[in-house]
Design a protein around this motif. Sequence first.
Motif, mmCIF file in Angstrom:
data_model
loop_
_atom_site.group_PDB
_atom_site.id
_atom_site.type_symbol
_atom_site.label_atom_id
_atom_site.label_comp_id
_atom_site.label_asym_id
_atom_site.label_seq_id
_atom_site.Cartn_x
_atom_site.Cartn_y
_atom_site.Cartn_z
ATOM 1 N N SER A 1 -4.556 -9.761 0.836
ATOM 2 C CA SER A 1 -3.143 -10.095 0.626
ATOM 3 C C SER A 1 -2.955 -11.592 0.462
ATOM 4 O O SER A 1 -2.198 -12.045 -0.407
ATOM 5 C CB SER A 1 -2.297 -9.605 1.801
ATOM 6 N N ASN B 1 -7.823 -6.321 4.624
ATOM 7 C CA ASN B 1 -6.532 -6.164 3.942
ATOM 8 C C ASN B 1 -5.719 -7.447 3.990
ATOM 9 O O ASN B 1 -5.092 -7.840 3.008
ATOM 10 C CB ASN B 1 -5.738 -5.009 4.552
ATOM 11 N N GLN C 1 -10.995 -3.507 8.884
ATOM 12 C CA GLN C 1 -10.240 -3.104 7.704
ATOM 13 C C GLN C 1 -8.929 -3.869 7.616
ATOM 14 O O GLN C 1 -8.524 -4.309 6.536
ATOM 15 C CB GLN C 1 -9.970 -1.583 7.717
#
Length: 103
Positions: free
Chosen positions: A13, A9, A5
């Motif tokens: 980004s 992420n 995860q």
Amino acid sequence: MVSQQAEINFKQSVLKAVGEVSDALVQIQKLEEQQKTAEGLVRKSTEAVQKADVLFKYNSATYVEVILTQTNKLQEELDLASLKAQRLNAITTLYRSVGGGWQ
């Protein structure tokens, strides 16, 4: 699971940051092109004002025509100023996108 995860992420980004930088660069380029065009229009309107003044001096133009050419020149200058402000804002956005500035 947690590391996957975190990796997702991070990748999201990075993709978002690359997109923001790309968008800002495209916007800056388009505004530079528009600014060059606007600068040409200001030059032409400046010449038109000078010609209208000469024509008025020799009674070949009315004062209303002189005022209209001055009004057109002023509008061109205002448009140019607006484009310059938009370009500076786009540069600021780019700077923030690459991690500079403040939040």
